[in-house]
Design a protein around this motif. Structure first.
Motif, PDB file in Angstrom:
ATOM      1  N   HIS A   1    -162.619  25.463  51.257  1.00  0.00           N
ATOM      2  CA  HIS A   1    -163.450  24.272  51.101  1.00  0.00           C
ATOM      3  C   HIS A   1    -163.042  23.395  49.911  1.00  0.00           C
ATOM      4  O   HIS A   1    -163.740  22.439  49.594  1.00  0.00           O
ATOM      5  N   SER A   2    -161.929  23.715  49.245  1.00  0.00           N
ATOM      6  CA  SER A   2    -161.452  22.833  48.188  1.00  0.00           C
ATOM      7  C   SER A   2    -160.930  21.534  48.793  1.00  0.00           C
ATOM      8  O   SER A   2    -160.717  21.431  50.008  1.00  0.00           O
ATOM      9  N   SER A   3    -160.704  20.525  47.956  1.00  0.00           N
ATOM     10  CA  SER A   3    -160.324  19.196  48.450  1.00  0.00           C
ATOM     11  C   SER A   3    -159.019  19.245  49.224  1.00  0.00           C
ATOM     12  O   SER A   3    -158.027  19.819  48.767  1.00  0.00           O
ATOM     13  N   GLY A   4    -159.026  18.609  50.404  1.00  0.00           N
ATOM     14  CA  GLY A   4    -157.846  18.563  51.245  1.00  0.00           C
ATOM     15  C   GLY A   4    -157.069  17.274  51.086  1.00  0.00           C
ATOM     16  O   GLY A   4    -157.137  16.606  50.056  1.00  0.00           O
ATOM     17  N   PHE A   5    -156.356  16.885  52.151  1.00  0.00           N
ATOM     18  CA  PHE A   5    -155.400  15.789  52.064  1.00  0.00           C
ATOM     19  C   PHE A   5    -155.916  14.472  52.648  1.00  0.00           C
ATOM     20  O   PHE A   5    -155.215  13.464  52.594  1.00  0.00           O
ATOM     21  N   TYR A   6    -157.125  14.463  53.213  1.00  0.00           N
ATOM     22  CA  TYR A   6    -157.585  13.263  53.916  1.00  0.00           C
ATOM     23  C   TYR A   6    -158.812  12.658  53.233  1.00  0.00           C
ATOM     24  O   TYR A   6    -159.682  13.387  52.746  1.00  0.00           O
ATOM     25  N   LYS A   7    -158.848  11.307  53.210  1.00  0.00           N
ATOM     26  CA  LYS A   7    -159.927  10.586  52.542  1.00  0.00           C
ATOM     27  C   LYS A   7    -160.428   9.454  53.432  1.00  0.00           C
ATOM     28  O   LYS A   7    -159.635   8.763  54.077  1.00  0.00           O
ATOM     29  N   LEU A   8    -161.749   9.270  53.435  1.00  0.00           N
ATOM     30  CA  LEU A   8    -162.386   8.116  54.077  1.00  0.00           C
ATOM     31  C   LEU A   8    -163.012   7.286  52.973  1.00  0.00           C
ATOM     32  O   LEU A   8    -163.890   7.773  52.249  1.00  0.00           O
TER      33      LEU A   8
END
Length: 793
Positions: free
Chosen positions: A175-182
């Motif tokens: 659940h750590s930050s991944g590679f995709y952002k909105l």
């Protein structure tokens, strides 16, 4: 029997629901991670819970989730406070301080998250019926709320604004930050961004069309998007959609999934099951980074998503396709154009990374353009109507996808004389990529007697299945226990895969490629049977029995920290003792320091990461672990230059009960130049030996010099042959200014405040008197400080 089983099932279902014993948290109160199933905050409508949720072994986050008995908490998490830094499963707390600040404390009472609020009046933390966790004072003023800092999910009524963004998780279980952002970009348009470890790009709206062609409106500075309770999503840039179940008021959540797609999930009131009621992108292969470099993506609704390496390439990491594929060949660039050939692949498109774009080009002209460029990996050749055939030479082969409708061809550059026909293709088992959209249909009501009969048959069948599973599970556990007892240990307590010596011998090609060496053994590079690259440490002649070795390995298995090298398995066969670790692409800190490839910011982040993990080993994990050999060679760097400490488990393990007692070692441990004075003078060994070694590593990162280097070789003066510590003290003269000691590789570009702080901390850590040295948790606190005065400590 039936009554007992029914009671058991009922208790299991209730245990998955939130306790209703707590509706708010007041000043001076706290929630304990050790009582995470009881210490929860429940919304008045009992739809949402807030509390500690377990993410992995001994790793917890504080978050908000939907309260329901039929799913795991992590499946419906809608907000997390500490997704990047999980806390320990012992002694961690969420505290509402008397100052009005809400803080999340790890086991060593280190603050991992804070609301950064203050109030002299009464303050209360409560969970609203819409899932918003709110901290408010006695006048009703909101001091902080979770809706202002979303993670990967929006709830109905929660706005996405110019100040917020959604960031996907790394995977379904991580659940750590991944590679995709909105987010809203600077042009006021809502966009999806791929921000990977190596490259970044926009993939929605599709980047090859203009904003107005995508139906967006960018002359608006409002920047707000929201999903309402009926299933209608609207954005200030003129983007909108409605869910398939629009008009009904049901629980919903809009989530940026780990595969880069935005989906709205709705919950069926009767079955209590979640279904996808809308997704933004229908062609999963159009999402950038989905399969990594040098690979193609193929998608259909029946098979799901499939990633395939290009001919001549192989999978880099089978467990994570975002790393893509690596070449199995070397292309020489000696000016001899006959060394290369081009393989034609029809119906495959690679978006971006065009070095040359030539309209109305012939095939041979495109070939020559690519051959003249050493970095050209191939070219796209496509018929564009009136413009004739267009040529795009490629520096990178990324964002590849197969499409029958694509009228172009990719010509892949390969070494001449090699035949690469095999394509490595693997189906990506990610249910969110192949899930079908839900649609409710009205059916004719069934006969009541038939429904009752079906219900009764289902209930009886379920009870029989539960009985069978309980008996089967009991027999399996009994058998495993018996086998484990025969071998003298319990395999379940280790938690790693056990490799045979022959497997690891084959993986390392007979232990042929050495990548490191230390006092404990030699490390070799290997490729495991599942094609993962691994670092395999072959320990020197075994001096401990298999049971003792496995007992220590099992302790390593209970450690969980982002800055510890991950251990995958072990071998305990005869006299052989081997450990299998993840392979770090960027090598060791020692290698990077010698090659002068680290700027000041990377050095500072490495220093902070190593400090955090040492504080964890010394003070937070259940066993007290001394590393005893902190040095740049044992600090490895991943693809993002995050430090991973290696050789942390088998040096010395002590129970916490001995924390304040003097410990003895049968032999001196460590490396010359990094060893604390206690080793030399036979003084009691405590965690302060690691603090000293850490301080030496800091000085080496600041100066770029080895601790065994003389002053004469450092500054060119024919003075005393003194150690690095003495030289730094003399050069700084109590000012801690890095001007005269900074590594020449970064001398013209560095943050003077942060490097001065590193020097200050380093000299505190290397004091002769161990009691004068700070603990590692104090070091972390110093480095995380945002005080304007670096000499405060």
């Amino acid at each position: 029997m039936a009554f007992s089983i029914s009671l058991f099932v009922l208790l299991m279902l209730l245990s998955l629901q939130c306790s209703s014993s707590l509706l708010s948290l007041n000043k001076g109160s706290s929630l304990s991670v050790e009582k995470h199933s009881e210490d929860v905050i429940l919304s008045k409508n009992q739809m949402f819970c807030a509390g500690f949720v377990q993410l992995a072994q001994n790793a917890f986050s504080f978050g908000v989730w939907f309260n329901e008995p039929h799913t795991n908490n992590t499946n419906t998490l809608v907000w997390m406070a500490n997704r990047q830094q999980p806390v320990n499963g012992k002694l961690s707390k969420l505290c509402l301080l008397n100052s009005g600040n809400l803080v999340l404390l790890d086991a060593a009472q280190i603050t991992t998250w804070s609301s950064n609020t203050a109030s002299h009046t009464q303050v209360t933390l409560l969970l609203h019926d819409d899932g918003n966790l709110v901290l408010r004072d006695s006048q009703g003023t909101i001091l902080w709320q979770s809706f202002d800092s979303p993670t990967d999910t929006l709830l109905p009524g929660q706005p996405l604004t110019r100040f917020t963004q959604l960031v996907s998780s790394r995977s379904e279980t991580n659940h750590s930050s991944g590679f995709y952002k909105l987010l809203f970009d600077d042009d006021n348009v809502l966009r999806l961004i791929y921000d990977g470890p190596y490259v970044s790009s926009q993939y929605w709206p599709v980047p090859w069309i203009l904003i107005w062609q995508a139906g967006r409106f960018n002359y608006n500075s409002t920047r707000i998007a929201v999903l309402d309770s009926l299933g209608n999503f609207t954005s200030s840039d003129n983007y909108f959609f409605s869910t398939n179940d629009y008009g009904s008021v049901v629980p919903r959540r809009l989530k940026l999934d780990c595969d880069g797609n935005v989906r709205v999930y709705s919950r069926n009131d009767k079955s209590k099951q979640w279904y996808v009621s809308r997704q933004v992108i229908f062609d999963a292969c159009s999402i950038h980074g989905i399969c990594g470099a040098n690979s193609t993506c193929d998608y259909d609704h029946e098979r799901g998503r499939r990633c395939s390496c290009l001919p001549g390439y192989r999978v880099k990491n089978h467990s994570d396709w975002s790393y893509g594929c690596e070449p199995m060949f070397d292309l020489t660039c000696d000016g001899n154009e006959s060394n290369s050939t081009f393989l034609k692949i029809q119906g495959v498109e690679f978006y971006g990374y065009d070095h040359n774009y030539v309209q109305n080009s012939t095939y041979m002209n495109c070939v020559n353009l690519c051959l003249r460029d050493c970095n050209c990996k191939g070219f796209q050749y496509r018929y564009d109507g009136d413009q004739g055939f267009s040529c795009y030479t490629k520096l990178e082969l990324r964002n590849g996808r197969r499409s029958p409708s694509y009228n172009g061809t990719i010509y892949l550059r390969l070494p001449n004389g090699n035949s690469f026909s095999k394509v490595e293709s693997v189906r990506v088992d990610d249910h969110v990529c192949s899930v079908m959209l839900h649609k409710d249909y009205v059916r004719k009501p069934a006969n009541r007697f038939v429904r009752f009969s079906l219900w009764l048959a289902t209930a009886v069948g379920a009870l029989e299945m539960i009985c069978f599973l309980m008996i089967w599970s009991f027999l399996i556990r009994t058998r495993q226990k018996s086998c484990a007892d025969q071998q003298g240990y319990h395999l379940a307590t280790v938690g790693f895969r056990k490799y045979s010596y022959r497997e690891l011998e084959e993986a390392t090609k007979g232990f042929s490629e050495e990548i490191g060496r230390g006092g404990g053994g030699v490390v070799y590079k290997g490729i495991l049977s599942d094609q993962r690259h691994a670092a395999i440490k072959r320990l020197y002649e075994a001096k401990q029995g298999e049971g003792e070795f496995l007992a220590e390995v099992s302790i390593i298995g209970r450690l969980n920290h982002m800055n510890l090298i991950e251990m995958w398995g072990y071998c305990a066969e005869g006299k052989h003792r081997l450990l299998v670790y993840e392979y770090m692409e960027n090598g060791s800190l020692a290698q990077k320091l010698s090659s002068n490839t680290l700027d000041w910011s990377k050095r500072y982040n490495i220093a902070l990461g190593v400090a955090r993990v040492l504080a964890y080993l010394h003070e937070e994990c259940l066993e007290w672990i001394l590393h005893c050999d902190i040095k740049p060679q044992n600090i490895l760097l991943d693809a993002s230059y995050e430090p991973k400490v290696a050789d942390f488990g088998l040096s010395k393990l002590l129970n916490r009960n001995t924390l304040n007692k003097n410990s003895s070692f049968s032999m001196i441990r460590g490396t010359r130049g990094y060893m604390a004075p206690e080793w030399v003078y036979n003084l009691p060994i405590t965690s302060k030996v690691d603090v000293y070694s850490y301080g030496i590593v800091l000085l080496e990162m600041i100066t770029g010099k080895s601790p065994t280097t003389s002053v004469q070789s450092i500054d060119g003066e024919n003075s005393h042959n003194e150690r690095l510590v003495t030289w730094v003290r003399e050069k700084t003269s109590g000012t801690y200014s890095p001007e005269y000691i900074i590594d020449p590789a970064i001398k013209t570009n560095y943050d003077e405040f942060k490097m001065a702080l590193l020097a200050k901390v380093a000299l505190k850590c290397v004091k002769e008197d161990k009691d004068a040295r700070p603990s590692m948790s104090q070091v972390v606190e110093m480095l995380q400080s945002h005080e304007s005065d670096p000499l405060k400590y």
